[in-house]
Design a protein around this motif. Structure first.
Motif, PDB file in Angstrom:
ATOM      1  N   PHE A 121       0.857  -1.195  -0.034  1.00  0.00           N
ATOM      2  CA  PHE A 121       0.052   0.144  -0.136  1.00  0.00           C
ATOM      3  C   PHE A 121       0.573   1.474   0.027  1.00  0.00           C
ATOM      4  CE2 PHE A 121      -2.957  -3.259   1.525  1.00  0.00           C
ATOM      5  CZ  PHE A 121      -3.836  -2.832   0.789  1.00  0.00           C
ATOM      6  N   GLU A 122       2.066   1.247   0.608  1.00  0.00           N
ATOM      7  CA  GLU A 122       2.911   2.453   0.822  1.00  0.00           C
ATOM      8  C   GLU A 122       3.494   2.648  -0.631  1.00  0.00           C
ATOM      9  OE1 GLU A 122       5.871   2.410   3.661  1.00  0.00           O
ATOM     10  OE2 GLU A 122       4.210   1.707   5.195  1.00  0.00           O
ATOM     11  N   ALA A 123       4.002   1.923  -1.316  1.00  0.00           N
ATOM     12  CA  ALA A 123       4.371   1.906  -2.775  1.00  0.00           C
ATOM     13  C   ALA A 123       3.192   1.876  -3.814  1.00  0.00           C
ATOM     14  CB  ALA A 123       5.353   0.590  -3.120  1.00  0.00           C
ATOM     15  N   ASP A 124       1.969   1.388  -3.422  1.00  0.00           N
ATOM     16  CA  ASP A 124       1.063   1.413  -4.376  1.00  0.00           C
ATOM     17  C   ASP A 124       1.264   0.425  -5.611  1.00  0.00           C
ATOM     18  OD1 ASP A 124      -1.671   1.753  -5.416  1.00  0.00           O
ATOM     19  OD2 ASP A 124      -1.383   3.451  -6.349  1.00  0.00           O
ATOM     20  N   ALA A 125       1.901  -0.725  -5.063  1.00  0.00           N
ATOM     21  CA  ALA A 125       2.296  -1.714  -6.129  1.00  0.00           C
ATOM     22  C   ALA A 125       1.725  -3.344  -5.727  1.00  0.00           C
ATOM     23  CB  ALA A 125       3.900  -1.753  -6.135  1.00  0.00           C
ATOM     24  N   GLN A 126       1.671  -3.885  -6.800  1.00  0.00           N
ATOM     25  CA  GLN A 126       1.206  -5.222  -6.552  1.00  0.00           C
ATOM     26  C   GLN A 126       2.319  -6.118  -6.970  1.00  0.00           C
ATOM     27  OE1 GLN A 126      -1.962  -6.439  -9.098  1.00  0.00           O
ATOM     28  NE2 GLN A 126      -2.678  -8.054  -7.654  1.00  0.00           N
ATOM     29  N   LYS A 127       2.717  -7.177  -6.478  1.00  0.00           N
ATOM     30  CA  LYS A 127       3.884  -8.271  -6.869  1.00  0.00           C
ATOM     31  C   LYS A 127       3.136  -9.473  -6.997  1.00  0.00           C
ATOM     32  CE  LYS A 127       7.895 -10.451  -5.347  1.00  0.00           C
ATOM     33  NZ  LYS A 127       8.617 -11.161  -4.292  1.00  0.00           N
ATOM     34  N   LEU A 128       3.314  -9.996  -8.344  1.00  0.00           N
ATOM     35  CA  LEU A 128       2.652 -11.397  -8.523  1.00  0.00           C
ATOM     36  C   LEU A 128       3.542 -12.502  -8.515  1.00  0.00           C
ATOM     37  CD1 LEU A 128       0.326 -10.050 -11.354  1.00  0.00           C
ATOM     38  CD2 LEU A 128      -0.318 -10.412  -9.003  1.00  0.00           C
ATOM     39  N   THR A 129       3.308 -13.502  -7.796  1.00  0.00           N
ATOM     40  CA  THR A 129       4.202 -14.792  -8.001  1.00  0.00           C
ATOM     41  C   THR A 129       3.580 -15.712  -8.667  1.00  0.00           C
ATOM     42  OG1 THR A 129       5.218 -14.284  -5.577  1.00  0.00           O
ATOM     43  CG2 THR A 129       5.257 -16.502  -6.664  1.00  0.00           C
ATOM     44  N   TRP A 130       4.007 -16.086  -9.906  1.00  0.00           N
ATOM     45  CA  TRP A 130       3.455 -17.075 -10.759  1.00  0.00           C
ATOM     46  C   TRP A 130       3.908 -18.598 -10.530  1.00  0.00           C
ATOM     47  CZ3 TRP A 130      -0.907 -15.134 -13.203  1.00  0.00           C
ATOM     48  CH2 TRP A 130      -0.988 -13.922 -13.703  1.00  0.00           C
ATOM     49  N   MET A 131       2.909 -19.639 -10.518  1.00  0.00           N
ATOM     50  CA  MET A 131       3.294 -20.844 -10.128  1.00  0.00           C
ATOM     51  C   MET A 131       2.820 -21.800 -11.006  1.00  0.00           C
ATOM     52  SD  MET A 131       2.409 -20.434  -5.950  1.00  0.00           S
ATOM     53  CE  MET A 131       0.898 -19.499  -6.282  1.00  0.00           C
ATOM     54  N   ASN A 132       3.906 -22.804 -11.295  1.00  0.00           N
ATOM     55  CA  ASN A 132       3.667 -23.795 -12.245  1.00  0.00           C
ATOM     56  C   ASN A 132       2.794 -23.525 -13.670  1.00  0.00           C
ATOM     57  OD1 ASN A 132       3.877 -26.386 -12.852  1.00  0.00           O
ATOM     58  ND2 ASN A 132       1.810 -26.870 -12.101  1.00  0.00           N
ATOM     59  N   LEU A 133       3.408 -22.362 -14.201  1.00  0.00           N
ATOM     60  CA  LEU A 133       2.752 -21.892 -15.470  1.00  0.00           C
ATOM     61  C   LEU A 133       4.062 -21.965 -16.738  1.00  0.00           C
ATOM     62  CD1 LEU A 133       0.780 -18.810 -14.534  1.00  0.00           C
ATOM     63  CD2 LEU A 133      -0.356 -20.889 -15.502  1.00  0.00           C
ATOM     64  N   ASP A 134       3.778 -22.573 -17.642  1.00  0.00           N
ATOM     65  CA  ASP A 134       4.482 -22.787 -19.128  1.00  0.00           C
ATOM     66  C   ASP A 134       4.563 -21.399 -19.660  1.00  0.00           C
ATOM     67  OD1 ASP A 134       5.815 -22.872 -21.275  1.00  0.00           O
ATOM     68  OD2 ASP A 134       4.576 -24.724 -21.958  1.00  0.00           O
ATOM     69  N   PRO A 135       5.787 -20.743 -19.773  1.00  0.00           N
ATOM     70  CA  PRO A 135       5.623 -19.251 -20.308  1.00  0.00           C
ATOM     71  C   PRO A 135       5.292 -19.240 -21.849  1.00  0.00           C
ATOM     72  CG  PRO A 135       7.926 -19.999 -19.548  1.00  0.00           C
ATOM     73  CD  PRO A 135       7.105 -21.199 -19.496  1.00  0.00           C
ATOM     74  N   ILE A 136       5.059 -20.297 -22.544  1.00  0.00           N
ATOM     75  CA  ILE A 136       4.646 -20.462 -23.836  1.00  0.00           C
ATOM     76  C   ILE A 136       3.126 -20.571 -23.941  1.00  0.00           C
ATOM     77  CG2 ILE A 136       4.769 -21.563 -26.117  1.00  0.00           C
ATOM     78  CD1 ILE A 136       7.721 -22.302 -25.274  1.00  0.00           C
ATOM     79  N   ASP A 137       2.648 -21.390 -23.267  1.00  0.00           N
ATOM     80  CA  ASP A 137       1.292 -21.734 -23.273  1.00  0.00           C
ATOM     81  C   ASP A 137       0.288 -21.064 -21.896  1.00  0.00           C
ATOM     82  OD1 ASP A 137       1.339 -22.960 -25.792  1.00  0.00           O
ATOM     83  OD2 ASP A 137       2.012 -24.633 -24.766  1.00  0.00           O
ATOM     84  N   SER A 138       0.794 -19.953 -21.405  1.00  0.00           N
ATOM     85  CA  SER A 138      -0.166 -19.720 -20.186  1.00  0.00           C
ATOM     86  C   SER A 138      -0.717 -18.400 -20.249  1.00  0.00           C
ATOM     87  CB  SER A 138       1.118 -19.621 -19.323  1.00  0.00           C
ATOM     88  OG  SER A 138       1.928 -18.514 -19.622  1.00  0.00           O
TER      89      SER A 138
END
Length: 140
Positions: A106-123
């Motif tokens: 909230f202080e930086a007004d930023a969202q960090k996403l952690t993607w799990m078990n996703l193939d970069p090509i077909d995701s």
């Protein structure tokens, strides 16, 4: 942006009515096979303790991505949904599982996403559904 995010995350808060046949994330976590898949998914990331039990959640819904059926589930940090949330896709037929964890600063007004078990090509389709579910959209 912060206000929109908070409103979207409030939509993740559960209702007292349980949808028949649609598990909540905490039910999914307790299932024999689904629980193993979920624990395997989150074990690969350094996530907060509440994630292990599924947190506060809404009923799952079924979706189809590229001809495969998935169950979409989500949960958030109890008493602070806007700060942290998780969304997952699980295929009962294939047994595969994918997810995203969100941490909002909230202080930086930023969202960090952690993607799990996703193939970069077909995701791309999966990432879109997961992100929508993470932000309260259960219509996918």
């Amino acid at each position: 942006m912060k206000k929109i995010f908070i409103v979207a995350m409030m939509a993740l808060m559960p209702l007292s009515v349980r949808a028949e046949g649609n598990p909540y994330l905490f039910d999914f976590v307790q299932g024999k096979d689904t629980g193993k898949a979920y624990q395997s998914l989150i074990a690969k990331s350094n996530l907060p303790a509440w994630v292990k039990d599924g947190g506060t959640s809404t009923p799952a819904n079924e979706i189809t991505i590229r001809g495969s059926k998935y169950i979409a589930l989500s949960g958030c940090m109890p008493h602070n949904c806007p700060a942290q949330a998780i969304a997952i896709l699980y295929s009962p037929e294939k047994g595969d599982i994918h997810g995203v964890f969100s941490q909002y600063d909230f202080e930086a007004d930023a969202q960090k996403l952690t993607w799990m078990n996703l193939d970069p090509i077909d995701s791309d389709d999966m990432r879109n559904v997961l992100f929508s579910r993470l932000n309260g959209d259960v219509s996918n």
